[in-house]
Design an enzyme around this catalytic site. Structure first.
Site, mmCIF file in Angstrom:
data_model
loop_
_atom_site.group_PDB
_atom_site.id
_atom_site.type_symbol
_atom_site.label_atom_id
_atom_site.label_comp_id
_atom_site.label_asym_id
_atom_site.label_seq_id
_atom_site.Cartn_x
_atom_site.Cartn_y
_atom_site.Cartn_z
ATOM 1 N N HIS A 182 -5.340 -5.689 1.850
ATOM 2 C CA HIS A 182 -5.870 -5.889 3.205
ATOM 3 C C HIS A 182 -6.885 -7.028 3.158
ATOM 4 C CE1 HIS A 182 -4.605 -1.531 4.159
ATOM 5 N NE2 HIS A 182 -3.719 -2.378 4.649
ATOM 6 N N GLU A 185 -10.961 -6.933 3.179
ATOM 7 C CA GLU A 185 -11.661 -6.073 2.218
ATOM 8 C C GLU A 185 -12.075 -6.884 0.988
ATOM 9 O OE1 GLU A 185 -8.849 -2.841 1.698
ATOM 10 O OE2 GLU A 185 -8.873 -2.373 3.846
ATOM 11 N N ARG A 240 -6.680 -8.297 8.888
ATOM 12 C CA ARG A 240 -6.286 -7.240 7.950
ATOM 13 C C ARG A 240 -4.893 -7.466 7.340
ATOM 14 N NH1 ARG A 240 -6.357 -1.399 7.109
ATOM 15 N NH2 ARG A 240 -4.275 -0.494 7.301
ATOM 16 N N GLU A 384 -11.131 3.578 -2.433
ATOM 17 C CA GLU A 384 -11.858 2.935 -1.329
ATOM 18 C C GLU A 384 -13.284 2.705 -1.822
ATOM 19 O OE1 GLU A 384 -10.761 2.022 1.627
ATOM 20 O OE2 GLU A 384 -8.862 3.070 1.882
#
Length: 429
Positions: A182, A185, A240, A384
């Site tokens: 993504h 990020e 994204r 994450e």
């Protein structure tokens, strides 16, 4: 004196005007918690009908009562959005009042040469500089690092994998790490660079990484979505998806983490190209997804562990995300992430949630970790990284070190467990 004052004002007029403008309207990130179904519906409309970017959850589909929503609101929509929230008694707080300053900070001092500065790995780097770093790392470590071209992106940018291998033991197993699926990020590619640097620097001096590298090769893909990542540096920091075009729509991009063949395009993904979770025309429709899938299919007998690195929310996840069913070795995977989360808390005083993807956050079909698991890679994880929303995707460079060390500790903890479970470690002759 009067003439000097006039000169000062004229010289700084641009700065003064900019400052005045910023205090009136500026981009903001809002934290909003809807309390009723009506407020949920209003918030869904706000996030789709105005120029905003949903940070958390990723899609309006996931907005529900009593669950925090993080919404990036550009200056030109700020007044309208806040008025609408006020009119419907939806309380909000400003999570980030200065996202543009943070974006500037993230892009500052983009040095190309890892040897030119001790803080190289504590900064974010453009795609061009990551490519430069890949070449330099291979040149500096010719016996340990091999660069493999596994394919190219929609816009024909190369997809480079670094193979770290410290010995030529027969029947050696491997671990895979991908970053940057993504685009927005940024802490994710930063981790891949951090991991490579750490492995090369501390092999033979750190017991854990030495044990891992003695027993496993490591394949690292620093930027799985190079087109999207490049776009976040040049055009839209909040992008994204990838940058593929679709004949039937003006909307651009596919969510690459909904494009793998794992319950593809079922609940939790969208067949609408304008959404952030668009699954693509068919499984592996995107060249980036297909390149990764092809590589892993051809290495499925040696790759034992799969890691995909994301942000943000501080979670250690494992399959399944595409169904609420439990994975065959659910309890084993749960024990691994629990131990990793406990170590992070003990060493870094930071809390990570852990569990299967669908039960810990929400259904997300077509994900790379579920696909890898179904391929036969039974130790498959999605991390994450930091944080939980204070900065979100705009994590300052000063936080890179801690975020990467937390993820590194989790990777080492799990990899050592797999080495212990599946193979006898090498012993010095």
């Amino acid at each position: 004196m009067k003439a000097l004052l006039i000169l000062f004002v004229l010289m700084n007029l641009d700065k003064l005007l900019k400052t005045a403008h910023c205090t009136e309207t500026q981009d903001q990130v809002l934290s909003i918690t809807p309390k009723t179904q009506e407020q949920v519906d209003i918030l869904k409309n706000v996030s789709t009908q105005y120029e905003t970017a949903l940070w958390q959850p990723v899609s309006p589909h996931y907005i529900k009562e009593d669950t925090q929503v993080h919404l990036y609101v550009p200056a030109n929509s700020s007044e309208t959005v806040k008025d609408l929230l006020k009119r419907h008694a939806i309380t909000h707080e400003v999570l980030l009042a200065n996202p543009n300053e943070l974006i500037e900070m993230q892009m500052r001092n983009d040095s190309t040469d890892p040897r030119s500065s001790s803080t190289f790995y504590e900064r974010y780097h453009s795609l061009e500089n990551i490519y430069f770093w890949i070449n330099r790392t291979q040149q500096d470590n010719p016996d340990t690092v091999k660069v493999i071209l596994i394919g190219s992106s929609f816009e024909k940018r190369p997809l480079y994998v670094l193979k770290l291998s410290v010995n030529n033991r027969p029947n050696k197993k491997a671990m895979w790490i991908d970053c940057g699926i993504h685009a927005r990020e940024w802490i994710s590619p930063a981790f891949c660079l951090w991991f490579v640097q750490y492995s090369l620097s501390f092999y033979q001096s750190n017991k854990e990484i030495t044990n891992i590298l003695d027993n496993m090769d490591v394949y690292i893909l620093p930027v799985l979505n190079p087109d999207g990542y490049h776009y976040t540096w040049t055009t839209n920091r909040m992008w994204r998806k990838n940058r593929s075009t679709n004949m039937s729509t003006k909307c651009i991009g596919v969510d690459l983490n909904r494009n793998f063949d794992a319950n593809w395009c079922t609940e939790g993904a969208s067949d609408q190209p304008c959404t952030e979770i668009y699954c693509g025309a068919f499984p592996e429709s995107e060249p980036e997804t297909q390149a990764v899938a092809d590589f892993l299919r051809s290495h499925k007998d040696i790759v034992q562990i799969y890691f995909s690195i994301h942000s943000y929310s501080q979670m250690l996840l494992f399959p399944y995300s595409c169904t609420l069913e439990e994975a065959e070795n659910h309890s084993e995977l749960l024990e691994m992430v629990r131990e990793a989360a406990q170590k992070i808390q003990r060493h870094y005083r930071n809390i990570y949630k852990y569990g299967s993807g669908a039960n810990t956050i929400y259904l997300a079909p077509g994900g790379s970790d579920d696909w890898a698991y179904k391929l036969g890679i039974k130790y498959s994880f999605t991390f994450e990284l930091q944080d939980r929303g204070s900065y979100g995707f705009l994590l300052p460079p000063s936080h890179i070190s801690k975020a990467c060390n937390e993820a590194l500790l989790a990777v080492k903890t799990i990899a050592l467990k797999v080495v212990e479970k599946t193979q006898a470690p090498t012993t010095p002759a």
